[in-house]
Write a protein that holds these residues in place. Sequence first.
Motif, PDB file in Angstrom:
ATOM      1  N   SER A 152      38.933 -52.394   8.275  1.00  0.00           N
ATOM      2  CA  SER A 152      38.109 -52.103   7.103  1.00  0.00           C
ATOM      3  C   SER A 152      37.303 -53.323   6.687  1.00  0.00           C
ATOM      4  O   SER A 152      36.095 -53.229   6.415  1.00  0.00           O
ATOM      5  CB  SER A 152      38.989 -51.631   5.946  1.00  0.00           C
ATOM      6  OG  SER A 152      38.242 -51.547   4.745  1.00  0.00           O
ATOM      7  N   ALA A 180      33.279 -53.821   6.639  1.00  0.00           N
ATOM      8  CA  ALA A 180      32.628 -54.220   5.385  1.00  0.00           C
ATOM      9  C   ALA A 180      31.733 -55.432   5.611  1.00  0.00           C
ATOM     10  O   ALA A 180      30.639 -55.522   5.036  1.00  0.00           O
ATOM     11  CB  ALA A 180      33.690 -54.539   4.331  1.00  0.00           C
ATOM     12  N   ALA A 186      28.639 -54.209   7.109  1.00  0.00           N
ATOM     13  CA  ALA A 186      27.819 -53.569   6.071  1.00  0.00           C
ATOM     14  C   ALA A 186      27.057 -54.609   5.260  1.00  0.00           C
ATOM     15  O   ALA A 186      25.868 -54.443   4.965  1.00  0.00           O
ATOM     16  CB  ALA A 186      28.701 -52.725   5.152  1.00  0.00           C
ATOM     17  N   ILE A 202      29.503 -48.904   5.138  1.00  0.00           N
ATOM     18  CA  ILE A 202      30.310 -48.870   3.911  1.00  0.00           C
ATOM     19  C   ILE A 202      31.303 -47.718   3.982  1.00  0.00           C
ATOM     20  O   ILE A 202      32.485 -47.880   3.660  1.00  0.00           O
ATOM     21  CB  ILE A 202      29.402 -48.740   2.676  1.00  0.00           C
ATOM     22  CG1 ILE A 202      28.660 -50.062   2.407  1.00  0.00           C
ATOM     23  CG2 ILE A 202      30.221 -48.352   1.444  1.00  0.00           C
ATOM     24  CD1 ILE A 202      27.683 -49.984   1.253  1.00  0.00           C
ATOM     25  N   ALA A 237      36.276 -59.504   6.630  1.00  0.00           N
ATOM     26  CA  ALA A 237      34.895 -59.293   6.210  1.00  0.00           C
ATOM     27  C   ALA A 237      34.022 -60.485   6.602  1.00  0.00           C
ATOM     28  O   ALA A 237      32.877 -60.317   7.034  1.00  0.00           O
ATOM     29  CB  ALA A 237      34.830 -59.050   4.705  1.00  0.00           C
ATOM     30  N   TRP A 268      41.769 -58.858   4.238  1.00  0.00           N
ATOM     31  CA  TRP A 268      40.543 -58.072   4.167  1.00  0.00           C
ATOM     32  C   TRP A 268      39.332 -58.996   4.035  1.00  0.00           C
ATOM     33  O   TRP A 268      38.319 -58.815   4.717  1.00  0.00           O
ATOM     34  CB  TRP A 268      40.608 -57.123   2.975  1.00  0.00           C
ATOM     35  CG  TRP A 268      39.504 -56.098   2.957  1.00  0.00           C
ATOM     36  CD1 TRP A 268      39.541 -54.843   3.481  1.00  0.00           C
ATOM     37  CD2 TRP A 268      38.195 -56.264   2.391  1.00  0.00           C
ATOM     38  NE1 TRP A 268      38.351 -54.200   3.275  1.00  0.00           N
ATOM     39  CE2 TRP A 268      37.501 -55.047   2.611  1.00  0.00           C
ATOM     40  CE3 TRP A 268      37.550 -57.296   1.727  1.00  0.00           C
ATOM     41  CZ2 TRP A 268      36.191 -54.860   2.183  1.00  0.00           C
ATOM     42  CZ3 TRP A 268      36.247 -57.105   1.300  1.00  0.00           C
ATOM     43  CH2 TRP A 268      35.578 -55.907   1.528  1.00  0.00           C
ATOM     44  N   ALA A 286      34.072 -48.524   6.403  1.00  0.00           N
ATOM     45  CA  ALA A 286      35.000 -49.490   5.803  1.00  0.00           C
ATOM     46  C   ALA A 286      35.929 -48.810   4.810  1.00  0.00           C
ATOM     47  O   ALA A 286      37.137 -49.096   4.761  1.00  0.00           O
ATOM     48  CB  ALA A 286      34.214 -50.615   5.122  1.00  0.00           C
ATOM     49  N   LEU A 287      35.388 -47.869   4.029  1.00  0.00           N
ATOM     50  CA  LEU A 287      36.218 -47.144   3.057  1.00  0.00           C
ATOM     51  C   LEU A 287      37.234 -46.245   3.758  1.00  0.00           C
ATOM     52  O   LEU A 287      38.384 -46.113   3.303  1.00  0.00           O
ATOM     53  CB  LEU A 287      35.328 -46.299   2.143  1.00  0.00           C
ATOM     54  CG  LEU A 287      34.427 -47.060   1.164  1.00  0.00           C
ATOM     55  CD1 LEU A 287      33.597 -46.085   0.352  1.00  0.00           C
ATOM     56  CD2 LEU A 287      35.276 -47.926   0.239  1.00  0.00           C
ATOM     57  N   ALA A 329      25.973 -54.350  -0.161  1.00  0.00           N
ATOM     58  CA  ALA A 329      27.208 -53.649   0.197  1.00  0.00           C
ATOM     59  C   ALA A 329      28.391 -54.158  -0.613  1.00  0.00           C
ATOM     60  O   ALA A 329      29.291 -53.388  -0.970  1.00  0.00           O
ATOM     61  CB  ALA A 329      27.494 -53.806   1.693  1.00  0.00           C
ATOM     62  N   VAL A 330      28.383 -55.431  -0.933  1.00  0.00           N
ATOM     63  CA  VAL A 330      29.501 -56.006  -1.684  1.00  0.00           C
ATOM     64  C   VAL A 330      29.592 -55.387  -3.076  1.00  0.00           C
ATOM     65  O   VAL A 330      30.685 -55.282  -3.643  1.00  0.00           O
ATOM     66  CB  VAL A 330      29.362 -57.546  -1.773  1.00  0.00           C
ATOM     67  CG1 VAL A 330      28.191 -57.955  -2.656  1.00  0.00           C
ATOM     68  CG2 VAL A 330      30.653 -58.179  -2.283  1.00  0.00           C
ATOM     69  N   LEU A 389      31.629 -52.180  -2.678  1.00  0.00           N
ATOM     70  CA  LEU A 389      33.002 -52.334  -2.197  1.00  0.00           C
ATOM     71  C   LEU A 389      33.894 -53.099  -3.176  1.00  0.00           C
ATOM     72  O   LEU A 389      35.091 -52.814  -3.264  1.00  0.00           O
ATOM     73  CB  LEU A 389      32.985 -53.052  -0.848  1.00  0.00           C
ATOM     74  CG  LEU A 389      32.347 -52.258   0.297  1.00  0.00           C
ATOM     75  CD1 LEU A 389      32.099 -53.153   1.501  1.00  0.00           C
ATOM     76  CD2 LEU A 389      33.222 -51.078   0.686  1.00  0.00           C
TER      77      LEU A 389
END
Length: 536
Positions: A175, A179, A182, A154, A224, A220, A157-158, A189-190, A193
């Motif tokens: 990213s 994610a 993650a 996470i 993912a 994005w 990804a950030l 994780a979702v 985010l």
Amino acid sequence: MTAPRRSVDKIAFVILCGLSIMSLWARFPQCSYGLPASLYPDRVFTVEVAQRLADEWRAGIWTLDPKQYVYPTTYINMLAAAYFVLGRFFHREAIGRFITMLFGVCAIFTGYFISGEIAGTAAALISAVLLSTGFLFFKEGRYPTVDSVQMFFISAALLFLFKARHRPWAWTFLSGLLAGVAMGTKYTAVLYLAPILAVLWLWPDENRSVRERIATGSRWIAAAAVGFFISTPAIFFKFPYFARDFISNKEIQNAGFIKAGPAHYFTLLFSTQTIAPEVPFANSLRGGLGLPFVIVALVSLVFIALDLRRENDPRPLALSVSMVATYVYFYAAIGNHVLRYLLPLAFMSCVTVSIFIVRGSRWIAGYFQRPWTSRVAALLMLSALALVVYPNFEKSKNYRDALRHEDTRVQTVDWMLQHVPRGSRVLNFMYGPSLPPGLFNAVVWQFPEVLYQLKTPAAQAPRLNDLREQKIEWIIWNSYYTDHFFTDGGTLLEQAYADRWKDFFDGLKKNSISGDGVVLEGTISPTIHVFHLKKS
């Protein structure tokens, strides 16, 4: 003009590497502590699944089917690969702990770069200090679980999401990819985010058209999906099984765990309880990171909201929104839970605290005349950092000192090998010692741990007659599994269930052979009673 800046950054990076090495050295003793008698109860969902995969690979069966569908498989595949290479040389639980610890240390780097990207080198160093000394992060190296790994992915990804303004296409895709990994580590994780993405996507920006926003968001999401597929491919050809367990876990969340503490909204922030051992029943940010940190973290949320107009940077706001949203969700979804579920929230707190300490100190120092401004700002930063770091440093130091004392579960196994006849029928509970295979006839009783399973609470509690009916001779009683019935029984929703456990314990003391048992008390390991039941 840029040379001094590069010099400062180099020095800061050297300090970062020093902090990481120090943190790795301090956490390393956890890898082997208590083994082989002290094993993590949830290993059946991760460690044992990964071991089975590794064994199949050695046998030439190249499968990714975990045959256990509680978690997505990123972490399990990592463990399996590590066991495949190192499993013959090291204990499998020690390998799992090391992976957890390693990803926790790697999160120090991502925290450094995220804070540096937003607020400069000083904030980067403060974030690194918080992540390397925080007791909550320190002790996670003792558990072979998915949470530290999820936290790292996470945070990675950030990092690239926040850097996307420099290279929009590449960093956005990377990213999203991270994610997805993650989410392949743990579905939640979702939840962390999504609020961040929403804030960044909705933030007014004259340089971005609606079409560009849609294209960026789609890129994005697509990345993912790719990351999720690459990291946990088993979910696509065993989807019904994963869906079944996901729904089952959701039912447990909706029902709520048996509560062992006051169901107050701020319990997870201000409670003094913590989980240095594997107690799954109560803990908090105050217990894990200290009261000064919690207070500064709350103030940082307010400061970031007020500072928004001056800085015009949505990234700190996005972190704040995610922290509040996930805290509310987890509190509502699970009445009582282990703080490691909120490990990414604690990571984000370290970043927002570092931003607040730097910007807040400079804002206060701005009222002083030059040349005192920079000196006052530096003094304020150091003072604030010392305030939040000291409780964590003290806890981490005491915890590491406690690791020098042998785990009571190891002591219990040693005692039983000397005093309990081979083949005896022994009752064990969750969080008790892992007994050597084949030496004792071990029995493990399973009891309801969620409210919806307690249809007839008193009848489902343990009874002395059950021991006699199953011809059990020895009982290993451990405080990790049972203490919440004694210390917080009044807050349980089913008081009758707790009372029957108390009666069972009193009955064990009255019906055991005096002098044949033992009581072992630990520091960061459970208090264990071994009872030898009288024959009747």
